[in-house]
Write an enzyme that holds these catalytic residues in place. Structure first.
Site, short mmCIF file in Angstrom:
data_model
loop_
_atom_site.label_atom_id
_atom_site.label_comp_id
_atom_site.label_asym_id
_atom_site.label_seq_id
_atom_site.Cartn_x
_atom_site.Cartn_y
_atom_site.Cartn_z
N PRO A 1 1.08 -1.50 -0.35
CA PRO A 1 0.03 -0.29 0.09
C PRO A 1 0.89 1.37 -0.05
CG PRO A 1 0.11 -0.49 2.01
CD PRO A 1 1.17 -2.11 1.68
N MET A 2 1.40 1.34 -1.54
CA MET A 2 2.61 2.65 -1.44
C MET A 2 1.52 3.75 -1.33
SD MET A 2 5.10 0.69 -3.79
CE MET A 2 4.61 0.28 -4.62
N ALA A 3 1.56 5.13 -0.38
CA ALA A 3 0.59 5.89 -0.26
C ALA A 3 1.34 7.06 -1.76
CB ALA A 3 1.06 6.88 0.58
N GLN B 1 -6.76 0.62 3.59
CA GLN B 1 -5.36 1.39 4.36
C GLN B 1 -6.57 2.10 5.04
OE1 GLN B 1 -1.80 1.75 4.68
NE2 GLN B 1 -1.39 -0.62 5.32
N CYS C 1 4.01 3.10 8.56
CA CYS C 1 4.33 3.97 7.91
C CYS C 1 5.82 5.03 8.77
CB CYS C 1 3.44 4.97 7.32
SG CYS C 1 3.92 6.82 6.19
N ASN D 1 7.43 -8.70 4.06
CA ASN D 1 7.62 -7.74 3.11
C ASN D 1 9.17 -6.67 3.23
OD1 ASN D 1 6.78 -3.87 3.43
ND2 ASN D 1 7.35 -4.82 1.75
N GLY E 1 6.82 -3.94 -3.22
CA GLY E 1 7.02 -2.30 -3.00
C GLY E 1 7.51 -1.82 -3.97
N ARG E 2 8.29 -0.88 -3.66
CA ARG E 2 9.52 -0.14 -4.75
C ARG E 2 9.78 -1.13 -5.61
NH1 ARG E 2 13.82 1.21 -1.19
NH2 ARG E 2 13.84 -0.28 -0.41
#
Length: 330
Positions: free
Chosen positions: A17-19, A71, A101, A202, A226-227
């Site tokens: 869940p990347m903002a 989320q 976060c 993760n 993610g990245r």
């Protein structure tokens, strides 16, 4: 397969869940490439209760990205419970709680990874969200700890499980480490051995081999990317191929990469309008250019993207700087 409540996650790949990145268009794209589970951008519990439209928009889930979770972040159990009840109206497959976060904007308010400093509050929040979720599975994403002097992921994970969390994702760094140095996968293993609910690992999944090593070293039930998915959504296809068939897949050629970028940005523009979509597309376009000759200069071109028509010109410049060996043309 992972089963949490009535939800079944049929594979081992999840999108983080990347903002500001994992919006609906990106989640749908990654799901199309084999992401078995997607988690949306974090939404403020307090913002939802106060009627903030931007927060509400972050709860939208499409059928093309399912199974998918929304989320929530916040540090007040009452607001988290009410926000969870509101999130139910958007029909997510799960509700995830952000306890990882690291950004000062979030932690300065006691939310995100700052919650790790108060394990009992973590449990209270899980109980509150479970009450508000009305039977929808509630999951939690944590970090290894706040800093090296307070590594408490196992303690927090056990408390969250006891409070009703159906699955736990562990980002194997402390908040103090942000996104460097390398993730400590032993933290994922420790949590997996301490709880009975499924655990997702993760941290530092950039190629398919990384995912296989994490699964082997930690015993986790799935990996979250993610990245490693930025400008690289086909990583999920590569992970699945290696996991299911022991067959490594090469990176796509320049035409597929540019075609995917074009379709991705087109979807962003359709969802958000040209003005917002193209400005957000600049960072995505730069990520898609990683590894190409002339990438540094071409990233400067990405920063100039203003209207959708600019994208074709950028693609032509990329092709010109990286001509296919077979002489094919765009």
């Amino acid at each position: 397969m992972i089963k949490i409540g009535k939800l079944e996650i049929k594979g081992i790949c999840a999108l983080a869940p990347m903002a500001g990145v994992a919006d609906k268009s990106f989640r749908e794209l990654c799901a199309g490439y084999g992401a078995d589970y997607c988690v949306g951008e974090m939404a403020s519990a307090k913002g939802l209760i106060l009627g903030d439209r931007k927060s509400e928009a972050l709860l939208e889930v499409s059928d093309r990205e399912r199974p998918a979770a929304v989320q929530l972040f916040g540090c007040e159990p009452e607001y988290m419970e009410r926000a969870a009840a509101k999130a139910v109206g958007y029909a997510p497959d799960a509700i995830d709680i952000n306890m990882g976060c690291p950004t000062p904007k979030i932690t300065s308010n006691g939310s995100g990874s700052a919650l790790l400093k108060n394990p009992q509050l973590c449990a209270d929040i899980v109980r509150a969200v479970v009450r508000g979720a009305g039977g929808i599975p509630v999951t939690v994403k944590i970090r290894k700890g706040w800093d090296d002097d307070s590594v408490n992921c196992v303690e927090v994970a056990k408390l969250c499980e006891d409070a009703g969390a159906a699955m736990i994702t562990v980002h194997a760094r402390t908040r103090a480490q942000m996104y460097a140095p390398s993730a400590d996968w032993s933290a994922i293993k420790a949590v997996k051995e301490a709880v009975s609910v499924p655990v997702i690992g993760n941290g530092d999944i950039f190629v398919a081999d990384d995912a296989m090593r994490m699964l082997e070293q930690t015993g986790c039930d799935a990996v979250m990317v993610g990245r490693g998915a930025l400008g690289n959504p086909w990583i999920f296809r590569q992970i699945n191929s290696l996991y299911e068939h022991s067959r490594p897949l090469p990176d796509p050629g320049i035409f597929e990469r540019m075609n995917v970028m074009y379709k991705h940005i087109a979807a962003m523009v359709e969802d958000k309008g040209e003005y917002v979509g193209m400005r957000e597309a600049r960072k995505h376009a730069a990520w898609y250019l990683k590894g190409f000759r002339g990438a540094s200069r071409l990233r400067g071109e990405c920063a100039k993207l203003t209207v959708f028509g600019d994208l074709e010109g950028l693609i032509r410049k990329v092709i010109e700087a990286n001509p296919p060996q077979d002489g094919a043309s765009l």
